[in-house]
Design a protein around this motif. Structure first.
Motif, PDB file in Angstrom:
ATOM      1  N   UNK A  60       0.622  -5.090   3.185  1.00 13.91           N
ATOM      2  CA  UNK A  60       1.502  -4.419   4.148  1.00 13.91           C
ATOM      3  C   UNK A  60       1.518  -2.906   3.895  1.00 13.91           C
ATOM      4  N   UNK A  61       1.955  -2.135   4.856  1.00 14.69           N
ATOM      5  CA  UNK A  61       2.110  -0.671   4.781  1.00 14.69           C
ATOM      6  C   UNK A  61       0.772   0.063   4.843  1.00 14.69           C
ATOM      7  N   UNK A  62      -0.168  -0.303   3.988  1.00 13.61           N
ATOM      8  CA  UNK A  62      -1.505   0.290   4.008  1.00 13.61           C
ATOM      9  C   UNK A  62      -2.451  -0.666   3.299  1.00 13.61           C
ATOM     10  N   UNK A  63      -3.657  -0.836   3.849  1.00 13.14           N
ATOM     11  CA  UNK A  63      -4.632  -1.718   3.191  1.00 13.14           C
ATOM     12  C   UNK A  63      -5.195  -1.011   1.956  1.00 13.14           C
ATOM     13  N   UNK A  64      -5.861  -1.781   1.108  1.00 11.08           N
ATOM     14  CA  UNK A  64      -6.506  -1.195  -0.058  1.00 11.08           C
ATOM     15  C   UNK A  64      -7.516  -0.129   0.341  1.00 11.08           C
ATOM     16  N   UNK A  65      -8.203  -0.361   1.452  1.00 13.04           N
ATOM     17  CA  UNK A  65      -9.187   0.611   1.958  1.00 13.04           C
ATOM     18  C   UNK A  65      -8.487   1.916   2.340  1.00 13.04           C
ATOM     19  N   UNK A  88      -7.357   3.757  -0.706  1.00 14.70           N
ATOM     20  CA  UNK A  88      -8.496   4.381  -1.376  1.00 14.70           C
ATOM     21  C   UNK A  88      -8.967   5.627  -0.623  1.00 14.70           C
ATOM     22  N   UNK A  89      -9.035   5.544   0.694  1.00 10.83           N
ATOM     23  CA  UNK A  89      -9.436   6.710   1.499  1.00 10.83           C
ATOM     24  C   UNK A  89      -8.468   7.866   1.281  1.00 10.83           C
ATOM     25  N   UNK A  90      -7.183   7.541   1.313  1.00 10.82           N
ATOM     26  CA  UNK A  90      -6.156   8.559   1.081  1.00 10.82           C
ATOM     27  C   UNK A  90      -6.325   9.170  -0.315  1.00 10.82           C
ATOM     28  N   UNK A  91      -6.534   8.308  -1.299  1.00  9.23           N
ATOM     29  CA  UNK A  91      -6.671   8.744  -2.684  1.00  9.23           C
ATOM     30  C   UNK A  91      -7.858   9.698  -2.846  1.00  9.23           C
ATOM     31  N   UNK A  92      -8.998   9.330  -2.287  1.00  9.04           N
ATOM     32  CA  UNK A  92     -10.219  10.125  -2.436  1.00  9.04           C
ATOM     33  C   UNK A  92     -10.088  11.496  -1.771  1.00  9.04           C
ATOM     34  N   UNK A  93      -9.221  11.600  -0.779  1.00  7.05           N
ATOM     35  CA  UNK A  93      -9.055  12.881  -0.092  1.00  7.05           C
ATOM     36  C   UNK A  93      -7.776  13.600  -0.476  1.00  7.05           C
ATOM     37  N   UNK A  96       0.794  -1.223   0.000  1.00  2.00           N
ATOM     38  CA  UNK A  96       0.000   0.000   0.000  1.00  2.00           C
ATOM     39  C   UNK A  96       0.825   1.271   0.000  1.00  2.00           C
ATOM     40  N   UNK A  97       1.992   1.221   0.627  1.00  2.00           N
ATOM     41  CA  UNK A  97       2.878   2.392   0.658  1.00  2.00           C
ATOM     42  C   UNK A  97       3.362   2.746  -0.738  1.00  2.00           C
ATOM     43  N   UNK A  98       3.821   1.727  -1.475  1.00  2.00           N
ATOM     44  CA  UNK A  98       4.280   1.944  -2.848  1.00  2.00           C
ATOM     45  C   UNK A  98       3.126   2.409  -3.737  1.00  2.00           C
ATOM     46  N   UNK A  99       1.949   1.854  -3.495  1.00  2.00           N
ATOM     47  CA  UNK A  99       0.775   2.264  -4.279  1.00  2.00           C
ATOM     48  C   UNK A  99       0.540   3.761  -4.117  1.00  2.00           C
ATOM     49  N   UNK A 100       0.627   4.250  -2.879  1.00  2.25           N
ATOM     50  CA  UNK A 100       0.418   5.687  -2.639  1.00  2.25           C
ATOM     51  C   UNK A 100       1.467   6.520  -3.358  1.00  2.25           C
ATOM     52  N   UNK A 101       2.741   6.074  -3.290  1.00  7.01           N
ATOM     53  CA  UNK A 101       3.818   6.806  -3.969  1.00  7.01           C
ATOM     54  C   UNK A 101       3.533   6.917  -5.462  1.00  7.01           C
ATOM     55  N   UNK A 124      -3.269   7.548 -13.617  1.00  7.72           N
ATOM     56  CA  UNK A 124      -3.760   6.230 -14.051  1.00  7.72           C
ATOM     57  C   UNK A 124      -5.222   6.352 -14.456  1.00  7.72           C
ATOM     58  N   UNK A 125      -5.679   5.416 -15.288  1.00  7.70           N
ATOM     59  CA  UNK A 125      -7.079   5.402 -15.701  1.00  7.70           C
ATOM     60  C   UNK A 125      -7.918   4.535 -14.766  1.00  7.70           C
ATOM     61  N   UNK A 126      -7.245   3.590 -14.099  1.00  5.12           N
ATOM     62  CA  UNK A 126      -7.941   2.643 -13.225  1.00  5.12           C
ATOM     63  C   UNK A 126      -6.953   2.126 -12.191  1.00  5.12           C
ATOM     64  N   UNK A 127      -7.442   1.898 -10.988  1.00  7.65           N
ATOM     65  CA  UNK A 127      -6.584   1.410  -9.899  1.00  7.65           C
ATOM     66  C   UNK A 127      -7.190   0.134  -9.344  1.00  7.65           C
ATOM     67  N   UNK A 128      -6.362  -0.900  -9.220  1.00 10.06           N
ATOM     68  CA  UNK A 128      -6.794  -2.177  -8.641  1.00 10.06           C
ATOM     69  C   UNK A 128      -6.017  -2.382  -7.351  1.00 10.06           C
ATOM     70  N   UNK A 129      -6.731  -2.459  -6.240  1.00 12.67           N
ATOM     71  CA  UNK A 129      -6.096  -2.585  -4.929  1.00 12.67           C
ATOM     72  C   UNK A 129      -6.512  -3.877  -4.239  1.00 12.67           C
ATOM     73  N   UNK A 130      -5.543  -4.543  -3.640  1.00  9.73           N
ATOM     74  CA  UNK A 130      -5.856  -5.673  -2.779  1.00  9.73           C
ATOM     75  C   UNK A 130      -6.284  -5.102  -1.430  1.00  9.73           C
ATOM     76  N   UNK A 131      -7.205  -5.764  -0.760  1.00  9.27           N
ATOM     77  CA  UNK A 131      -7.652  -5.269   0.551  1.00  9.27           C
ATOM     78  C   UNK A 131      -6.513  -5.389   1.571  1.00  9.27           C
ATOM     79  N   UNK A 132      -5.999  -6.601   1.748  1.00 15.44           N
ATOM     80  CA  UNK A 132      -4.994  -6.841   2.780  1.00 15.44           C
ATOM     81  C   UNK A 132      -3.586  -6.748   2.206  1.00 15.44           C
TER      82      UNK A 132
END
Length: 129
Positions: free
Chosen positions: A58-63, A66-71, A36-41, A48-56
């Protein structure tokens, strides 16, 4: 052939590879993040046009991602997010919706099921360029 940019954040190497192969075979440009940390970076630095996140993850969950992204107010703030999860309880689904997840896919799922979802979400988004 589309040149849609997709970010996959998945900490399980075998599944990440399967997703990568499936999407690249359809002509999508795929970027990988193994937590999740790398995803945020990556989301902070590239569009990107679309983001696919796993829920569970390390570093940050998909949730959390997503919360960080939306805000975030960033370039990807309003992009569609698919959450992949083995947690299929109603409370997890509600949590995902509250976080701003666009589509919730329960594991196990078939690559074709994912491709259908990706195509549907991308066909609903307008390209700026």
């Amino acid at each position: 052939m589309s040149s849609y940019q997709i970010l996959i954040a998945e900490d399980e190497p075998a599944l990440r590879f399967l997703l990568l192969e499936t999407l690249e075979d359809e002509g999508y440009q795929v970027t990988e993040a193994e937590d999740g940390g790398l995803a945020r970076e990556k989301l902070a630095g590239q569009s990107y046009d679309l983001i696919i996140l796993d829920y569970m993850m390390p570093e940050a969950t998909g949730i959390e991602v997503c919360e960080w992204l939306r805000g975030s107010g960033g370039i990807n703030e309003d992009k569609p997010v698919i959450l992949l999860t083995a947690k299929a309880q109603e409370k997890d689904r509600i949590r995902a919706e509250q976080a701003g997840v666009t589509l919730y896919i329960s594991k196990p799922f078939s690559p074709l099921q994912l491709l259908d979802a990706v195509e549907e979400l991308l066909s609903g988004t307008q390209r700026d360029n």
